[in-house]
Design an enzyme around this catalytic site. Structure first.
Site, PDB file in Angstrom:
ATOM      1  N   LYS A   1       0.840  -1.208   0.000  1.00  0.00           N
ATOM      2  CA  LYS A   1       0.000   0.000   0.000  1.00  0.00           C
ATOM      3  C   LYS A   1       0.873   1.255   0.000  1.00  0.00           C
ATOM      4  O   LYS A   1       2.101   1.164  -0.083  1.00  0.00           O
ATOM      5  CB  LYS A   1      -0.941  -0.018   1.194  1.00  0.00           C
ATOM      6  N   VAL A   2       0.253   2.406   0.187  1.00  0.00           N
ATOM      7  CA  VAL A   2       0.950   3.674  -0.021  1.00  0.00           C
ATOM      8  C   VAL A   2       1.894   4.032   1.137  1.00  0.00           C
ATOM      9  O   VAL A   2       2.972   4.571   0.934  1.00  0.00           O
ATOM     10  CB  VAL A   2      -0.101   4.774  -0.283  1.00  0.00           C
TER      11      VAL A   2
END
Ligand SMILES: *Cc1c(COP(=O)(O)O)cnc(C)c1O
Length: 386
Positions: free
Chosen positions: A193-194
């Site tokens: 994810k980010v």
């Protein structure tokens, strides 16, 4: 292109993490308080402030966050939860954790997100919640979804696993996903994810009762938190009034998460620059279908996907790109095609299946150089003979 670039593999993603996180992780280690302590409390406050939500509760990952969200809104055995099949399998699995049934509806191929026009027809008297997904960071049409959920008085849970830092235009201004436009939003801090804490998750909500439930259930249903007991001057005997879980986040993870959160604005800015550049570079290739960012949405481009022309074979293109040193992934999976969800009468989810079978996801990470990106695009053209 330099031969040096050709010899190395461009990865699909790479977390932006380093000295600041390594240094921060020393704090809980040296303090001796290692799980769900002051670092977790601070990370929750900072994440709530970032998203604009009134409450944030940290948990072990996004899957456990989604499980607690469904429990808090009252999903029980025999209930139905309307969601998408076109998502990571955890989205469907958490419904099964509650012994409820996920009811899959199709996506809008332009955004890869739930098609709000299909929700109403799927509602039955057993429907207890809607679980939408901000797929690959692209905000879903929350206004369209909320119009339906409000009409039927159903809670809306947002699977925002990929959507840290994504924004939606709301009430005349840009707001972060997780301000809890629905009832509860759930985030992931997995390395794909980010931002990342290794593993980790967060729930945000404006509903104090839900938040109390999350805090109770993440810690074995224990009525007194460790922090309260630790700082009390009197002896406290705790009670366990409900069956809870161990879904705690550690203080080491939270200390890392606090540093990641500081980087998030820059990470999103870099990802958006690279995502926009992909759109520019790929428009010139005939036959490709590119993702659509609605005017009310600002994606964080957690993943950048595009659809291949019909004459290009997905696996063939991916292999040809890998041979040229570029890692890719196929389109997001469909849960209904996996064994636990298969059924005799099948499913009618043509857009979800097409997205899995014809889309591919390209490398995108904040450290990516223009040269690397140009190389990816060139190799895509070569591999597709486009
Ligand atoms: C990654 C992901 C999850 C699961 O997150 P974990 O933190 O790995 O449990 C759930 N839903 C979606 C849409 C995801 O992309």
């Amino acid at each position: 292109m330099t031969t040096e670039l050709k010899r190395r593999t461009i990865p699909l993603t790479r977390p932006l993490i380093g000295e600041a996180e390594a240094e921060a992780s020393r704090r809980p280690i040296m303090s001796g308080w290692l799980t769900q302590g002051p670092e977790v409390a601070a990370f929750e406050q900072e994440f709530a402030a970032y998203t604009g939500a009134q409450h944030a509760t940290a948990v072990s990952n996004c899957t456990t966050a989604l499980h607690l969200a469904l429990l808090a809104v009252g999903v029980q055995a025999g209930d139905e939860v309307i969601t998408v099949s076109h998502s990571y399998v955890a989205t469907a699995n958490v419904v099964r954790y509650c012994n409820a049934t996920p009811v899959f509806i199709d996506i809008d191929p332009a955004t890869s997100n739930i098609n709000p026009a299909l929700i109403e027809a799927a509602i039955t008297e057993r429907t207890t919640a809607i679980l939408c997904v901000h797929q690959m960071g692209m905000p879903c049409d929350l206004a369209g979804i909320l119009a339906v959920t409000k009409r039927h008085n159903l809670p809306l849970i947002e699977d925002a696993a990929c959507a840290s830092g994504s924004e939606i235009f709301w009430d005349g201004r840009w707001e972060k996903v997780g301000k809890a436009h629905g009832d509860i939003a759930c985030f992931s801090f997995h390395p794909r994810k980010v931002i990342t804490t290794g593993d980790g998750g967060m729930l945000t909500t404006n509903n104090a009762e839900y938040n109390t439930q999350f805090r109770l259930l993440r810690q074995h249903g224990m009525g007194v938190s460790d922090r309260v007991r630790h700082s009390a001057n009197q002896v406290i005997f705790e009670e366990h009034a409900v069956i809870g879980y161990n879904y705690r986040m550690t203080d080491v993870q939270a200390a890392i998460g606090r540093e990641q959160l500081k980087r998030l604005p820059d990470i999103v800015a870099a990802r958006r620059r690279i995502g926009t550049r992909y759109l520019d570079l790929l428009t010139n290739i005939p036959g490709l279908t590119l993702p659509h960012e609605p005017e009310w949405a600002r994606t964080n481009w957690q993943s950048f996907w595009m659809r291949l022309p019909t004459h290009c074979d997905q696996r063939g293109v991916m292999q040809a790109m890998l041979d040229r040193g570029v890692a890719t992934r196929r389109g997001i999976m469909c849960a209904h095609r996996e064994k636990p969800y298969q059924r005799e009468d099948g499913y009618n989810l043509p857009e979800s299946e097409r997205a899995q079978d014809r889309n591919i996801i390209l490398p995108l990470y904040p450290q990516m150089t223009d040269e690397e990106q140009d190389y990816v695009v060139e190799m895509l053209k070569e591999s597709c003979h486009a």
